[in-house]
Motif scaffolding. Structure first.
Motif, short mmCIF file in Angstrom:
data_model
loop_
_atom_site.label_atom_id
_atom_site.label_comp_id
_atom_site.label_asym_id
_atom_site.label_seq_id
_atom_site.Cartn_x
_atom_site.Cartn_y
_atom_site.Cartn_z
N VAL A 43 0.96 -1.21 -0.06
CA VAL A 43 0.09 0.13 -0.03
C VAL A 43 0.88 1.18 0.08
O VAL A 43 1.92 1.28 0.92
N LYS A 44 0.73 2.17 -0.71
CA LYS A 44 1.39 3.43 -0.93
C LYS A 44 0.75 4.48 -0.02
O LYS A 44 -0.44 4.81 -0.23
N GLY A 45 1.60 5.15 0.67
CA GLY A 45 1.14 6.34 1.45
C GLY A 45 2.18 7.43 1.37
O GLY A 45 3.23 7.57 0.79
N VAL A 46 1.58 8.83 1.56
CA VAL A 46 2.37 9.96 1.36
C VAL A 46 2.73 10.52 2.87
O VAL A 46 1.50 10.59 3.90
N SER A 86 8.81 15.09 4.28
CA SER A 86 7.52 15.34 3.90
C SER A 86 7.42 15.27 2.49
O SER A 86 8.25 16.04 1.84
N GLY A 87 6.44 14.73 2.00
CA GLY A 87 5.99 14.49 0.70
C GLY A 87 6.62 13.34 0.00
O GLY A 87 6.26 12.91 -0.72
N GLN A 88 7.41 12.42 0.93
CA GLN A 88 8.11 11.12 0.62
C GLN A 88 6.95 9.99 0.23
O GLN A 88 5.90 9.98 1.28
N PHE A 89 6.98 9.13 -0.48
CA PHE A 89 6.04 7.98 -0.71
C PHE A 89 6.64 6.85 0.14
O PHE A 89 7.71 6.60 0.21
N LEU A 90 5.84 6.43 1.08
CA LEU A 90 6.21 5.15 1.90
C LEU A 90 5.39 4.13 1.62
O LEU A 90 4.06 4.29 1.14
N TYR A 91 5.88 2.88 1.34
CA TYR A 91 5.26 1.81 1.12
C TYR A 91 5.41 0.70 2.01
O TYR A 91 6.05 0.40 2.57
N CYS A 92 3.96 0.04 2.21
CA CYS A 92 3.89 -0.92 3.40
C CYS A 92 3.38 -2.16 2.99
O CYS A 92 2.29 -2.12 2.29
N GLY A 93 4.08 -3.27 3.33
CA GLY A 93 3.48 -4.47 2.61
C GLY A 93 4.62 -5.66 2.31
O GLY A 93 5.75 -5.20 2.50
N THR A 94 4.23 -6.74 2.16
CA THR A 94 5.09 -7.81 1.95
C THR A 94 5.99 -7.79 0.67
O THR A 94 7.16 -8.03 0.64
N ASN A 95 5.22 -7.06 -0.40
CA ASN A 95 6.15 -6.95 -1.86
C ASN A 95 6.98 -5.43 -1.73
O ASN A 95 7.17 -4.95 -2.72
N ALA A 96 6.75 -4.57 -0.73
CA ALA A 96 7.34 -3.17 -0.94
C ALA A 96 9.05 -3.35 -0.61
O ALA A 96 9.39 -4.46 -0.25
N LYS A 97 9.47 -2.40 -1.44
CA LYS A 97 11.00 -2.24 -1.62
C LYS A 97 11.67 -2.08 -0.32
O LYS A 97 10.84 -1.37 0.45
#
Length: 137
Positions: A43-46, A86-97
């Motif tokens: 999941v992508k978050g900002v 601030s403004g960075q994209f964060l990724y949460c999940g098993t397939n996140a980099k």
């Protein structure tokens, strides 16, 4: 029989100088709930803003995610690791980099990776290495 000093966290209940500063607290800092979208992908978050929480050494990041089930946005308070802006994209999940700020299972990381805010059990939303400057490998 007295040896040493009482730890600052233990002194916060006594009153006087060492009070817990709870008046301006921003909220509980937790990881995202480990749901279907995190188990199967990511999941992508900002990061909307990085804020100071009174009584806490580490800064907090206000991260906004799109809700995978409904048409709305959900806001989470993460403990902000060094290097997140601030403004960075964060990724949460098993397939996140594997990158600074991303949340992924410990089993997917190579041995010796420096991490913070680690879960003890699946779904407890972060217990270990949460203070400022603290980390686990």
């Amino acid at each position: 029989f007295k040896m040493g000093r009482i730890i600052r966290g233990q002194r916060k209940g006594r009153g006087s100088v060492f009070k817990a500063h709870v008046k301006n607290r921003k909220g509980a800092a937790k990881l995202r709930k480990f749901d279907f979208s995190e188990r199967r992908g990511y999941v992508k978050g900002v990061v909307k803003e990085i804020i100071h929480d009174s009584g806490r050494g580490a800064p907090l990041a206000k991260v906004v995610f799109k809700d995978p089930n409904r048409y709305r946005q959900t806001t989470e308070l993460f403990i902000c690791p060094e290097g997140v802006y601030s403004g960075q994209f964060l990724y949460c999940g098993t397939n996140a980099k594997l990158a600074i700020g991303n949340t992924l299972p410990v089993g997917k990381m190579p041995e010796g990776t420096i991490v913070c805010n680690v879960e003890a059990k699946v779904g407890d939303r972060g217990v270990f290495a949460r203070t400022s400057g603290n980390y686990a490998t």
